[in-house]
Scaffold this motif. Structure first.
Motif, PDB file in Angstrom:
ATOM      1  N   GLU A  57       0.834  -1.201   0.000  1.00 18.57           N
ATOM      2  CA  GLU A  57       0.000   0.000   0.000  1.00 18.57           C
ATOM      3  C   GLU A  57       0.876   1.261   0.000  1.00 18.57           C
ATOM      4  O   GLU A  57       0.575   2.244  -0.682  1.00 18.57           O
ATOM      5  N   GLN A  58       1.966   1.197   0.790  1.00 19.67           N
ATOM      6  CA  GLN A  58       2.885   2.348   0.836  1.00 19.67           C
ATOM      7  C   GLN A  58       3.538   2.579  -0.527  1.00 19.67           C
ATOM      8  O   GLN A  58       3.604   3.707  -1.022  1.00 19.67           O
ATOM      9  N   LEU A  59       3.973   1.491  -1.167  1.00 14.99           N
ATOM     10  CA  LEU A  59       4.686   1.632  -2.438  1.00 14.99           C
ATOM     11  C   LEU A  59       3.812   2.239  -3.527  1.00 14.99           C
ATOM     12  O   LEU A  59       4.304   2.996  -4.368  1.00 14.99           O
ATOM     13  N   ILE A  60       2.516   1.905  -3.509  1.00 13.51           N
ATOM     14  CA  ILE A  60       1.651   2.403  -4.592  1.00 13.51           C
ATOM     15  C   ILE A  60       0.906   3.674  -4.204  1.00 13.51           C
ATOM     16  O   ILE A  60       0.038   4.133  -4.953  1.00 13.51           O
ATOM     17  N   SER A  61       1.262   4.249  -3.048  1.00 12.38           N
ATOM     18  CA  SER A  61       0.481   5.390  -2.556  1.00 12.38           C
ATOM     19  C   SER A  61       0.560   6.594  -3.502  1.00 12.38           C
ATOM     20  O   SER A  61      -0.340   7.429  -3.521  1.00 12.38           O
ATOM     21  N   GLY A  62       1.611   6.665  -4.311  1.00 13.88           N
ATOM     22  CA  GLY A  62       1.717   7.747  -5.295  1.00 13.88           C
ATOM     23  C   GLY A  62       0.981   7.464  -6.583  1.00 13.88           C
ATOM     24  O   GLY A  62       1.055   8.234  -7.526  1.00 13.88           O
ATOM     25  N   ARG A  63       0.252   6.322  -6.632  1.00 13.01           N
ATOM     26  CA  ARG A  63      -0.540   5.928  -7.803  1.00 13.01           C
ATOM     27  C   ARG A  63       0.259   6.009  -9.099  1.00 13.01           C
ATOM     28  O   ARG A  63      -0.083   6.748 -10.040  1.00 13.01           O
ATOM     29  N   PRO A  64       1.350   5.249  -9.191  1.00  5.51           N
ATOM     30  CA  PRO A  64       2.179   5.261 -10.395  1.00  5.51           C
ATOM     31  C   PRO A  64       1.389   4.780 -11.620  1.00  5.51           C
ATOM     32  O   PRO A  64       0.475   3.973 -11.507  1.00  5.51           O
ATOM     33  N   ASP A  65       1.787   5.278 -12.781  1.00  5.17           N
ATOM     34  CA  ASP A  65       1.161   4.857 -14.033  1.00  5.17           C
ATOM     35  C   ASP A  65       1.650   3.480 -14.473  1.00  5.17           C
ATOM     36  O   ASP A  65       0.901   2.709 -15.060  1.00  5.17           O
ATOM     37  N   VAL A  66       2.939   3.223 -14.218  1.00  7.34           N
ATOM     38  CA  VAL A  66       3.518   1.940 -14.610  1.00  7.34           C
ATOM     39  C   VAL A  66       4.281   1.378 -13.410  1.00  7.34           C
ATOM     40  O   VAL A  66       5.069   2.100 -12.792  1.00  7.34           O
ATOM     41  N   ILE A  67       4.014   0.110 -13.103  1.00  5.16           N
ATOM     42  CA  ILE A  67       4.662  -0.537 -11.958  1.00  5.16           C
ATOM     43  C   ILE A  67       5.476  -1.718 -12.486  1.00  5.16           C
ATOM     44  O   ILE A  67       4.935  -2.580 -13.177  1.00  5.16           O
ATOM     45  N   TYR A  68       6.765  -1.722 -12.180  1.00  9.45           N
ATOM     46  CA  TYR A  68       7.621  -2.858 -12.523  1.00  9.45           C
ATOM     47  C   TYR A  68       7.842  -3.685 -11.266  1.00  9.45           C
ATOM     48  O   TYR A  68       8.383  -3.181 -10.285  1.00  9.45           O
ATOM     49  N   HIS A  69       7.421  -4.954 -11.328  1.00 10.86           N
ATOM     50  CA  HIS A  69       7.641  -5.829 -10.178  1.00 10.86           C
ATOM     51  C   HIS A  69       8.779  -6.790 -10.528  1.00 10.86           C
ATOM     52  O   HIS A  69       8.578  -7.830 -11.150  1.00 10.86           O
ATOM     53  N   LEU A  70       9.989  -6.392 -10.129  1.00 10.21           N
ATOM     54  CA  LEU A  70      11.198  -7.165 -10.440  1.00 10.21           C
ATOM     55  C   LEU A  70      11.744  -7.864  -9.192  1.00 10.21           C
ATOM     56  O   LEU A  70      12.766  -8.558  -9.273  1.00 10.21           O
TER      57      LEU A  70
END
Lengths: 333, 333
Positions: free
Chosen positions: B66-79
């Motif tokens: 939840e913390q990582l996406i709190s800025g509502r990124p347009d593109v998320i890379y899960h590496l």
């Protein structure tokens, strides 16, 4: 041998418990204890000479899996699931029951086995719903699983977990991709696949049945009797023969609706067939069109799984198993 | 556009962040914000004109996703992942990071998206380790995934979840089955695949490298530069073109160890090649023998993913990217 059946109140679970009760020798060993579990209380099967316990439990609840395996069963059947339509309608419930419930069971076995050297066989009911999207007319054993429903996704994940826990030596897993069961006994239900059974079951007792798709629709089906046979056979397989791919597409019969109807006509006559009412339903036709029509289940066949090879035999299995060997509609004539 | 990279401190994550910092136009849009996250603090890339935040977080911890996406990124890379060897050695940690961590991320997006209509693109790093057991010499796109490691199992489950969340409209998922990366920069490590890079990287700087397998061993590899290209290209794909199978086998080059060595000889000469010491290791040979040797990645190629077609180009990419365009060993001669 102690058998645990999780999902014992469902149609297949109930019939399987009855089969073990009436024929308690499997692979040369005696079934002397049955633990039957479901979210609603399972019925005790008649005629069993061993011990039976009936439990009400939901695998997704904390501690439920540990309770279910507390008797350290030799063979565990995991048949419990939220069905396809419900898993699609309720995203969270589908993942909670079908994924977390399965993982809870596997984890409970891992933690118990580590302490005591207990290593049960686990027979997992998967489904042809693991296939979806673009596939060939006849799907081979090595075809990719790209499910197009949440239910199919959850079953495919269960297969992967089953294979990894098996490879790790935590239990001996066998996954069975079950075909559509026909003739499914009981009342008509609202499943999109319900008509495959309905057009046989209802006319045989003098009731009308709706056929919502064209006669050319082809599907993959087997009798409840064969499905019970799959479950029994899975308990007797040699793990060395199964190898590193414990998930198997079960054999079944690929027939068209037209072939189903002609088989019904040969067995029960025109008057019975006349109860089938053609009422096209584009929504059901579209859903059914996304389902697999035929498989080439080489691995399961080579491991000795068997099914009917003529649709007449599927109808006769229903008449024998559910109607006392007689066709009520014909005798009413 | 706001990009979130989870696993930004790893080799690929770091190079990708550097690529976005130095070339911030992607699919005609400007990357103006980067959020870099990993379990150890990621480095801020040089030369980026936009905003950068660096976060230390473990996806498997409650609230971290939840913390990582709190800025509502347009593109998320899960590496981010526990690697193969560690996931095999530590069963619980592998499932916690690679499965629960991935699911936590997907669930956090689902819960946030439902409230706000936010629907990011999610690029998921999968791996050829999803393949295992018996497979053909060249694996087609529709071949079944039967991983023979817990890491491969966890990646295959991540693919299934990615596809279902995408089908449900929760996010736009793209899964990339990454090949072995060669030449991997840095120090020799203890990964069983390490020698594929080691026999190029070490001799080029005048150091000996051990080759533990026969020259006939064939493997599927691409350069770090191509891998970064895959990640960039994934952000620009039209979801309609990707269709209902969002997980793609990335293209790479199928070469034998012997072909690697001859390419090195052509580029750097005999004196460099002489640093390769053949010390057969039956254990490593057996592990490598279980890996896929070649794929026919039709879908990825038709979607415009590209890779090197000659191993010389993979070596030249390393010399250019890591050695400033010069071969130190040759210049020392």
């Amino acid at each position: 041998m102690h058998f645990l059946i999780i999902g014992a109140a469902g149609m297949i679970g109930r019939k399987f418990a009855e089969s073990l009760a009436s024929d308690a020798i499997l692979g040369g060993k005696t079934v002397d204890r049955l633990t039957l579990a479901d979210v609603v209380s399972p019925q005790e099967p008649a005629g069993f000479r061993g011990d039976v316990s009936c439990l009400t439990a939901d695998l997704s609840s904390p501690g439920a899996a540990e309770q279910l395996i507390s008797g350290r069963p030799d063979v565990i059947y995991h048949l419990a699931a939220i069905v396809s339509g419900e898993a699609e309608a309720d995203f969270e419930k589908g993942y909670r029951i079908n994924l977390d419930g399965t993982r809870n069971l596997f984890e409970a076995i891992r933690k118990a086995g580590g302490e005591e050297g207990w290593k049960p066989r686990v027979v997992y009911a998967s489904s042809n719903a693991v296939y979806g999207g673009d596939f060939p007319d006849v799907i081979p054993d090595d075809y990719i699983l790209t499910p197009q429903t949440s239910y199919g996704t959850q079953k495919a994940i269960g297969e992967l977990l089953l294979a990894d826990y098996t490879r790790r030596g935590i239990f001996q897993g066998i996954g069975l991709r079950l075909p559509t069961i026909c003739v499914r006994p009981g009342k008509p239900n609202r499943a999109a696949s319900g008509f495959f059974s309905g057009i046989i079951r209802e006319p045989l007792v003098g009731l009308d049945a709706v056929l919502p798709v064209p006669d050319t629709v082809r599907h993959w089906m087997t009798s409840p009797r064969s499905a019970i046979g799959f479950l029994r056979h899975a308990a007797t397989l040699d793990p060395a023969q199964v190898g590193d791919r414990p998930n198997l597409t079960m054999p079944a019969l690929s027939v068209t609706v037209g072939e189903q109807i002609e088989a019904l006509r040969r067995i029960a006559g025109d008057r019975v067939v006349a109860h089938i009412r053609r009422e096209p339903d584009p929504l059901i036709a579209r859903i059914v069109n996304g389902w697999a029509r035929a498989f080439d289940p080489q691995r399961a066949l080579s491991l000795g799984f068997t099914t009917e090879t003529r649709f007449e035999d599927i109808i006769l299995a229903h008449i024998e198993g559910e109607l006392g060997g007689r066709i009520p509609e014909r005798h009413a004539a």
